[in-house]
Write a protein that holds these residues in place. Sequence first.
Motif, PDB file in Angstrom:
ATOM      1  N   THR A  81      -2.132   9.246  -4.521  1.00 27.92           N
ATOM      2  CA  THR A  81      -3.319   9.026  -3.932  1.00 27.92           C
ATOM      3  C   THR A  81      -4.333   8.035  -4.740  1.00 27.92           C
ATOM      4  OG1 THR A  81      -3.573  11.024  -2.629  1.00 27.92           O
ATOM      5  CG2 THR A  81      -5.780   9.575  -2.943  1.00 27.92           C
TER       6      THR A  81
ATOM      7  N   LEU B 202      -5.205   4.305  -3.918  1.00 26.78           N
ATOM      8  CA  LEU B 202      -6.492   3.562  -3.924  1.00 26.78           C
ATOM      9  C   LEU B 202      -6.791   2.617  -4.743  1.00 26.78           C
ATOM     10  CD1 LEU B 202      -8.728   7.074  -4.110  1.00 26.78           C
ATOM     11  CD2 LEU B 202      -8.344   5.586  -2.103  1.00 26.78           C
TER      12      LEU B 202
ATOM     13  N   SER C  98      -5.485   4.254   6.470  1.00 25.63           N
ATOM     14  CA  SER C  98      -4.014   4.019   6.083  1.00 25.63           C
ATOM     15  C   SER C  98      -2.945   4.401   7.062  1.00 25.63           C
ATOM     16  CB  SER C  98      -4.064   4.850   4.844  1.00 25.63           C
ATOM     17  OG  SER C  98      -4.131   6.198   4.819  1.00 25.63           O
TER      18      SER C  98
ATOM     19  N   ALA D  31      -5.384  -0.607  -3.006  1.00 23.13           N
ATOM     20  CA  ALA D  31      -5.988  -0.919  -1.921  1.00 23.13           C
ATOM     21  C   ALA D  31      -7.429  -1.760  -2.525  1.00 23.13           C
ATOM     22  CB  ALA D  31      -6.518   0.091  -1.145  1.00 23.13           C
ATOM     23  N   LEU D  32      -8.016  -1.023  -3.364  1.00 23.73           N
ATOM     24  CA  LEU D  32      -9.043  -1.771  -4.167  1.00 23.73           C
ATOM     25  C   LEU D  32      -8.912  -2.711  -4.927  1.00 23.73           C
ATOM     26  CD1 LEU D  32     -10.929   1.597  -5.486  1.00 23.73           C
ATOM     27  CD2 LEU D  32     -11.840   0.289  -3.703  1.00 23.73           C
TER      28      LEU D  32
ATOM     29  N   ILE E 241      -8.130   1.444   3.330  1.00 22.00           N
ATOM     30  CA  ILE E 241      -8.527   2.891   2.369  1.00 22.00           C
ATOM     31  C   ILE E 241      -9.010   4.059   3.461  1.00 22.00           C
ATOM     32  CG2 ILE E 241     -10.206   3.912   0.579  1.00 22.00           C
ATOM     33  CD1 ILE E 241     -10.373   1.156  -0.643  1.00 22.00           C
TER      34      ILE E 241
ATOM     35  N   PRO F  52     -10.553   9.030   1.789  1.00 26.32           N
ATOM     36  CA  PRO F  52      -9.832   8.899   0.537  1.00 26.32           C
ATOM     37  C   PRO F  52     -10.612   9.672  -0.427  1.00 26.32           C
ATOM     38  CG  PRO F  52     -11.407   7.157   1.107  1.00 26.32           C
ATOM     39  CD  PRO F  52     -11.137   8.154   2.335  1.00 26.32           C
TER      40      PRO F  52
ATOM     41  N   LEU G 284       0.685  -1.105  -0.081  1.00 29.57           N
ATOM     42  CA  LEU G 284      -0.042  -0.162  -0.021  1.00 29.57           C
ATOM     43  C   LEU G 284       0.864   1.243  -0.023  1.00 29.57           C
ATOM     44  CD1 LEU G 284      -2.630  -1.252   2.770  1.00 29.57           C
ATOM     45  CD2 LEU G 284      -3.079  -0.696   0.200  1.00 29.57           C
TER      46      LEU G 284
ATOM     47  N   PHE H  54     -11.611   9.559  -3.939  1.00 28.44           N
ATOM     48  CA  PHE H  54     -11.948   8.933  -5.184  1.00 28.44           C
ATOM     49  C   PHE H  54     -11.978   9.456  -6.284  1.00 28.44           C
ATOM     50  CE2 PHE H  54     -13.781   6.134  -1.456  1.00 28.44           C
ATOM     51  CZ  PHE H  54     -12.873   4.823  -1.801  1.00 28.44           C
TER      52      PHE H  54
END
Length: 461
Positions: free
Chosen positions: A47, A51, A359, A54-55, A356, A244, A32, A246
């Motif tokens: 970022t 993301l 962190s 992690a996703l 997410i 986060p 991560l 997105f």
Amino acid sequence: MERFFRLKEHGTNVRTEIMAGLTTFMTMAYILAVNPIILTPTGLDWTAVFLATALAAGIFTIAMGLFVNFPVALAPGMGLNAYFASVVIASAATDEPISPAMGLTAVFISGIIFIILTVTQIRQMLITAVPDSLKHAITVGIGLFITVVGLKNSGLMTIAVSSFTDIPAGKFTPVTGNETVMGLGSFTDGTVVLTVVALLLIGILMVLRVPGAILWGILGTTVIGIISGQVDVKEVFTDKTWVPDFGTLNFWHFDFAGVFEVGLVTVILTFTFVELFDTFGTLVGTANRAGFMKNPEEGKKKVGKAMFVDAIGVSGGAVLGTSTVTAFIESSAGVAQGGRTGLTAVTTGICFLLAIFLSPIVALIPGAATAAALIIVGVLMMQSVKEIDFSDLVYAIPAFFIIAFMPFTYSIANGISFGIVTYVVLATVGNLAKKGKYNVHWLMWVLAVLVIYRYVFMGGE
């Protein structure tokens, strides 16, 4: 959960599976932080990569657990992400620079190739084609590879180099006089000392047969790190990435026209080749450690399904905006902890999705703790060495090459490549002398030719 994951049938329970899942997550949570660091120099947003990492890890690891019932986690792979970055960065000074979008497109296409190879059962044939001794050698080689990763990341092992160009400070020592290529790290380094403490703590807990020994060792080391000042708790309260964004996600960030204009065929083939062997080695090694390969038919079916999820993950990760998603060798830590079903993977996947929003807390786990866990897992995976037939040199020499080349060249693919070519040559010679004693599957011939082509005509890239 009992009915869905067939826990009793696999000799496990909910508590063991959850502990194993948490252990796997903690040993691979470093991705991560590391993946954004590697990919941001290409022009991708930190970022966005965080993301996407992690996703992708969360979604496809959960898919592995639900659809395959296999304790293996997936995430953007180390090595493949570095290759992705090097291709994009190195092209910047050329007349036809490769954009991050083109790189992601190449990854996406390699994933489509994997899906085709999996659906047509070609990838699954590897399980039948590769002799048992070589499969066990892959498990041992990965164990040593994991150990080297842990030793290097902790600073317990230093690697001598001729210059410090683009090399992290403190991890390597210069070559002077008769110094060894690899040496012992300095015990004045707090990380090295904390790693030794972690090794002793995990080792003691395992000898005492404490359930969740690796996980408790990681957590205990984190507490010790906080008390000793090795871990800065203030970062949790000052970090600004709790919520986060997105909107930064590079979703479907592709450039198909650019790929074909620049000509990234070699890059696509490299992604495909390295991922093919890396995934095969990781899945077979993990399946061996979990005991699935004791029933060859069940093991083949399980690994075959896992390969399909892995193939989907490659393209799916590119859609989200990250480099090649692959099965992680750190999954062995969860298996060593007792994980035997998909509940382990689902637990790990959920942790990635929660990361997410958490962190800064994930960042508290010191590298010394995860490095120690990987070294201990290496010990456990070495147990497969007794299954290798060293009395027959046709099997022994390729098996040794697999075991040696993986850690010393820092590549799972290199180890498997040299093992395959060596076996094909030696088994063929052996058949001439012993009238067809050895079985050389036609796919092994195909792979041997591809390996030779890759290293001779593609420079091993």
